[in-house]
Design an enzyme around this catalytic site. Structure first.
Site, short mmCIF file in Angstrom:
data_model
loop_
_atom_site.label_atom_id
_atom_site.label_comp_id
_atom_site.label_asym_id
_atom_site.label_seq_id
_atom_site.Cartn_x
_atom_site.Cartn_y
_atom_site.Cartn_z
N HIS A 77 61.91 2.79 72.61
CA HIS A 77 61.48 4.07 72.06
C HIS A 77 60.79 3.83 70.73
O HIS A 77 59.68 4.31 70.52
CB HIS A 77 62.69 4.99 71.89
CG HIS A 77 62.32 6.35 71.36
ND1 HIS A 77 63.19 7.42 71.40
CD2 HIS A 77 61.21 6.82 70.74
CE1 HIS A 77 62.61 8.48 70.86
NE2 HIS A 77 61.41 8.14 70.44
N GLU A 119 54.77 6.55 67.61
CA GLU A 119 55.68 5.66 66.88
C GLU A 119 54.97 4.97 65.73
O GLU A 119 55.55 4.76 64.66
CB GLU A 119 56.30 4.64 67.83
CG GLU A 119 57.28 5.24 68.82
CD GLU A 119 58.44 5.95 68.12
OE1 GLU A 119 59.13 5.32 67.30
OE2 GLU A 119 58.65 7.15 68.40
N HIS A 123 56.50 6.06 62.27
CA HIS A 123 57.41 5.02 61.80
C HIS A 123 56.70 3.72 61.40
O HIS A 123 57.03 3.13 60.37
CB HIS A 123 58.45 4.71 62.89
CG HIS A 123 59.25 5.89 63.31
ND1 HIS A 123 60.20 6.48 62.49
CD2 HIS A 123 59.24 6.63 64.47
CE1 HIS A 123 60.75 7.50 63.13
NE2 HIS A 123 60.18 7.62 64.32
#
Length: 227
Positions: A77, A119, A123
């Site tokens: 993930h 992502e 992040h």
């Protein structure tokens, strides 16, 4: 009606200023914009793909993950920079977005182009790494973590408690320190396994803040079969 005397205004301004200082001191995140590379550790998050694809709305968004010939179990993930309390997101970065080639290579581990871009935006930009090194660290950490044999090519659903699932990972990875991983769940199904890593990708204890997100259910969770 009498007006308030002039000294009241400076007093109110002082009180507002002091309240702001207290609020800042109690904050779990920096007051300024999050800075790339300024964090304490990572959480490597593995999703159990069958649970994701059991959600009708989600499966229709990710044809590759949910309808391709390949059957997915645990997938990456994300690799999430963390503070000891809270986490940074969407940091200003001088690095470019992941190339089409890199995204294509990552589909083996994260079978969703939209997820890969998300992502990186949320992040990866806070890691202080360029896109290649960020996703390389995610894949390296994923490969290094042994996934227990009982979940591979799972033909029938399993019923296990969160603590039993956690213990199965500790048994498969005896070098993991205590409290270095935890499980998330939803609707009595396994959703994710989250593993805490230092900046070099080595396992470490999760912060108390991160552990607040662990599955609290004492009942058995359904681990859906890999289609």
């Amino acid at each position: 009606m009498k007006q308030r005397s002039a000294p009241f205004l400076p007093l109110m301004a002082c009180l507002i200023f002091l309240a702001g200082l207290v609020s800042f001191a109690g904050s779990s995140r920096p007051a300024l914009a999050d800075e790339a590379g300024d964090f304490d550790y990572y959480i490597l998050t593995l999703s159990w793909s069958p649970t994701y694809c059991a959600d009708q709305a989600k499966r229709n968004r990710d044809q590759l993950q949910c309808f391709s010939e390949r059957s997915y179990g645990f997938v990456i993930h994300g690799l999430w920079p963390q503070y000891e309390k809270g986490y940074p997101d969407r940091c200003p970065t001088r690095f470019r977005d992941p190339s089409d080639k890199l995204v294509s290579q990552m589909l083996k581990f994260s079978p969703s182009e939209s997820l890969i871009h998300h992502e990186w935006d949320k992040h990866g930009t806070c890691s202080g790494l360029n896109a290649l090194d960020y996703f390389r660290l995610a894949v390296k950490s994923f490969k290094k973590l042994n996934r227990p044999e009982q979940y591979k090519d799972l033909a029938r659903p399993l019923l296990m408690t969160a603590s039993q699932i956690e213990q199965s990972f500790y048994n498969a990875n005896p070098d993991l320190p205590k409290d270095s991983l935890f499980i998330t769940c939803g609707r009595q199904k396994l959703r994710e396994v989250r593993v805490c890593l230092d900046k070099a990708g080595e396992p470490r204890r999760c912060s108390a803040s991160a552990l607040k997100g662990q599955c609290r259910s004492k009942d058995k969770l359904r681990i859906l079969a890999v289609r």
